[in-house]
Each structure stands twice: as C-alpha cells, then as structure tokens.
Design a protein around this motif. Structure first.
Motif, mmCIF file in Angstrom:
data_model
loop_
_atom_site.group_PDB
_atom_site.id
_atom_site.type_symbol
_atom_site.label_atom_id
_atom_site.label_comp_id
_atom_site.label_asym_id
_atom_site.label_seq_id
_atom_site.Cartn_x
_atom_site.Cartn_y
_atom_site.Cartn_z
ATOM 1 N N ASN A 192 1.394 -1.476 0.182
ATOM 2 C CA ASN A 192 -0.138 0.028 -0.186
ATOM 3 C C ASN A 192 1.313 0.930 0.267
ATOM 4 O O ASN A 192 0.429 2.404 -0.575
ATOM 5 C CB ASN A 192 -0.753 -0.085 1.631
ATOM 6 N N HIS A 193 1.952 1.044 0.817
ATOM 7 C CA HIS A 193 2.732 2.428 1.239
ATOM 8 C C HIS A 193 3.143 2.442 -0.951
ATOM 9 O O HIS A 193 3.113 3.596 -1.272
ATOM 10 C CB HIS A 193 4.149 1.711 1.481
ATOM 11 N N ASP A 196 1.015 4.198 -2.899
ATOM 12 C CA ASP A 196 0.213 5.034 -3.021
ATOM 13 C C ASP A 196 1.298 6.013 -4.074
ATOM 14 O O ASP A 196 0.897 7.231 -5.160
ATOM 15 C CB ASP A 196 0.900 5.851 -1.727
ATOM 16 N N THR A 197 2.443 5.972 -4.176
ATOM 17 C CA THR A 197 3.506 6.357 -4.917
ATOM 18 C C THR A 197 2.873 6.537 -6.637
ATOM 19 O O THR A 197 2.515 7.527 -7.088
ATOM 20 C CB THR A 197 4.533 5.686 -5.328
ATOM 21 N N PHE A 199 -0.696 5.998 -7.430
ATOM 22 C CA PHE A 199 -2.034 6.108 -6.871
ATOM 23 C C PHE A 199 -1.445 7.882 -7.498
ATOM 24 O O PHE A 199 -2.942 8.471 -8.185
ATOM 25 C CB PHE A 199 -2.679 6.557 -6.527
ATOM 26 N N ALA A 200 -0.299 8.900 -7.021
ATOM 27 C CA ALA A 200 -0.318 9.589 -6.741
ATOM 28 C C ALA A 200 -0.015 10.167 -8.818
ATOM 29 O O ALA A 200 0.096 11.321 -9.161
ATOM 30 C CB ALA A 200 0.749 10.332 -6.032
ATOM 31 N N ARG A 287 -7.437 -1.398 -4.163
ATOM 32 C CA ARG A 287 -6.919 0.144 -4.191
ATOM 33 C C ARG A 287 -7.994 0.899 -5.775
ATOM 34 O O ARG A 287 -8.439 2.001 -5.737
ATOM 35 C CB ARG A 287 -5.507 0.420 -4.791
#
Length: 317
Positions: A192-193, A196-197, A199-200, A287
């Motif tokens: 998940n960490h 984050d990259t 999805f940004a 996600r």
C-alpha cells in the motif's frame, strides 16, 4: 517477416517467435510460431546482495542456449532481447550481458521501467484494443517489479514501474510456510505504501478496465477457474470479480508449499512466490476499486504481454 522477442525478468525468461502479418487496412497482428517459458529465478537474492547469483546466471544461460537454437531452427529475421528488473538492480550485470551476447549474437537491452510498461501495454491490448473513450490500466506483475500503465485508443497516458514483485516480497516478507498473519500484514502495508506513489503519478480514477498480465495473474485465474492443467486459451480474456480474486489470494496465502505443489496448473517455479504475487495483485485491485468509486469491479487476465509488445516493435524494424 519472422521475429523473435525474449523477455528476461526476475523469475522467468520467455521467448516468442512469430510471423508479423499486415492486413489490407495496414493493421499488424502476430501469428505465433513458438512461445516458451523457463523459470530461471535470475533475481535470486538480488534484493539482499545486489548481485546476480552464479547459479542463477547458469540457469539463465542454459535457457538462452535453448532459445538460440529455436530461433535458428525457425529462421527468425530480427531478434530483440529485453532484460528488466533483476538486471537493472544487479551490480554484476556486465557478466550477464556478455553471456547473453556470446550465446545469442545480439546486444541485450536492459530497459527502464517506463519502456517496460509501454511494451506491456502494447502487448496486452494488441488483441482487444481500447474502445473509444475507454481508459485501460495494464498491470504487469513481475518477480522484482510491477509496471502500471494507463492508456486509451490514442496511446499511453502515463506509466510507472515500482520495485514490488512476487520474488522480492517472498524473500523480504513471506518467509514462513504458510506465511504468518504478521508477515502478510507487513507485506500489505509495504504494498500500500508503494501504491501511494503509483496512484499519485497516474490517473487511476479515470480507469474503466483493468488488464493483468504475467504468471502470477494468469495462475490466480487458473485457480479461480479450477483448471485441470494450465490452459492459456481458457485463461486469456477471463474477466473475474475483484472479490473472487481477493478470495483466491487468501487461499494461496493459507496454503502450505506442499498444497500449492499439488495444484495441477501450478508451474513448479511459481510454487514459492505465488502467495506474495497474489497478495500484491489483490491489494492493487482493491485500491483501484476504491479509487474509481467501485466503477471497476472486475479484472481481465491476458496471455498477451510484453513479449507481444517486443515482437510488434520489431515489425517496424
């Protein structure tokens, strides 16, 4: 024109020999002559040591020798050898490059993740292109890295590669048989960490369809379909609900190595990494579903991937 593409990843090395066929409208398609796959685990220990292990190089070179013989026997006119995550990360990659060059007679290319993603997209959508106005997310889940690419009928909108793969996460997190709840939680948290990259960087919220490629995803699909052997024709194009894929991943995480070995569609080289791979895939899909407001509730498995992209690229040689 007959072409040959080789994709050398962290877990497997694969070969496609195909004839390039152009129709009256100028559209190009591939007619398969041979598709081969060998599990060589080139990335064995790379995450920990930073180097390709001698035994991993030996396994890979043996497969390259086989492929060189097949390419010669089938008379391919153009050949491209592409190496990805494990080789990008290795301090001794020159030894690997020299060995491939000597055996195959072509210069091996260590491509960046962005090019890997674009080739994966081209291959994945080659059989079923995007409809007008449709955005597709292609997920290429490998041994050392996973590529994400969003594109449509006009081409690629964005792509990113991250160091998250079934071999890397098996070695780093899921070390027990079966993995403990704590190990699974740690792997999910890191996934998940990393996401984050992704999805940004990419317009995931615009995605209408997810297409997953590579061995983890096709094996998860085989498990859901309860196949009696590995059947590419049954797997290719299968569309499964995210919840069903999540359940299949949970089963792989609960199975012992011995139980996974007994599955009739399971390649021996995937037995010890399928749990990590399926965990990564379910995390990605959950996600995506969240980011799209549950508009994307299914995922399609494709047997067409970076190999097809490599071969199609050679069509314009």
């Amino acid at each position: 024109m007959r072409v040959a593409g080789i994709d050398c990843g962290t877990n497997s090395i694969r070969l496609l020999i195909a004839d390039v066929i152009e129709d009256e409208d100028g559209d190009v398609r591939l007619l398969d002559i041979a598709r081969e796959m060998r599990i060589v685990r080139l990335g064995q220990g790379v995450d920990a040591t930073g180097n390709l292990a001698p035994e991993a190089l030996e396994r890979t070179f043996a497969a390259v020798d086989e492929y060189a013989a097949l390419i010669g026997a089938h008379g391919a006119q153009h050949v491209r050898f592409v190496a990805t995550s494990a080789t990008r990360d290795a301090g001794n990659r020159a030894e690997f490059m020299d060995g491939v060059r000597d055996r195959l007679g072509v210069e091996p290319e260590v491509i960046e993740g962005s090019e890997e993603a674009e080739l994966s997209f081209a291959g994945a959508v080659s059989v079923r292109p995007p409809a007008d106005g449709e955005d597709i997310l292609v997920v290429d889940l490998g041994g050392g890295s996973t590529e994400f690419v969003v594109g449509n009928a006009q081409g690629v909108r964005g792509a990113i590669s991250i160091n998250m793969g079934c071999v890397r996460y098996s070695e780093r997190f899921l070390t027990d048989d079966p993995p403990t709840a704590e190990q699974v939680a740690a792997a999910e948290a890191e996934a998940n960490h990393q996401l984050d990259t992704v999805f940004a960087a990419l317009p995931i919220q615009d995605v209408d369809r997810v297409v997953g490629v590579a061995g983890t995803i096709t094996t998860v699909t085989a498990h859901v379909l309860d196949l009696h052997s590995y059947q590419p024709e049954a797997i290719d194009g299968s569309e499964l609900p995210v919840g069903v894929i999540e359940a299949a991943a949970s089963e792989f995480l609960s199975f012992s190595r011995r139980r996974r070995e007994q599955l009739p569609y399971m390649h021996p080289g995937r037995v010890d990494v399928i749990a990590a791979g399926s965990l990564i895939y379910r995390t990605i899909l959950l996600r995506v579903a969240e980011a799209t407001g549950n508009r994307v509730r299914t995922a399609v498995a494709s047997e067409h991937d970076i190999l097809d992209g490599i071969a199609l690229g050679l069509a314009g040689h």
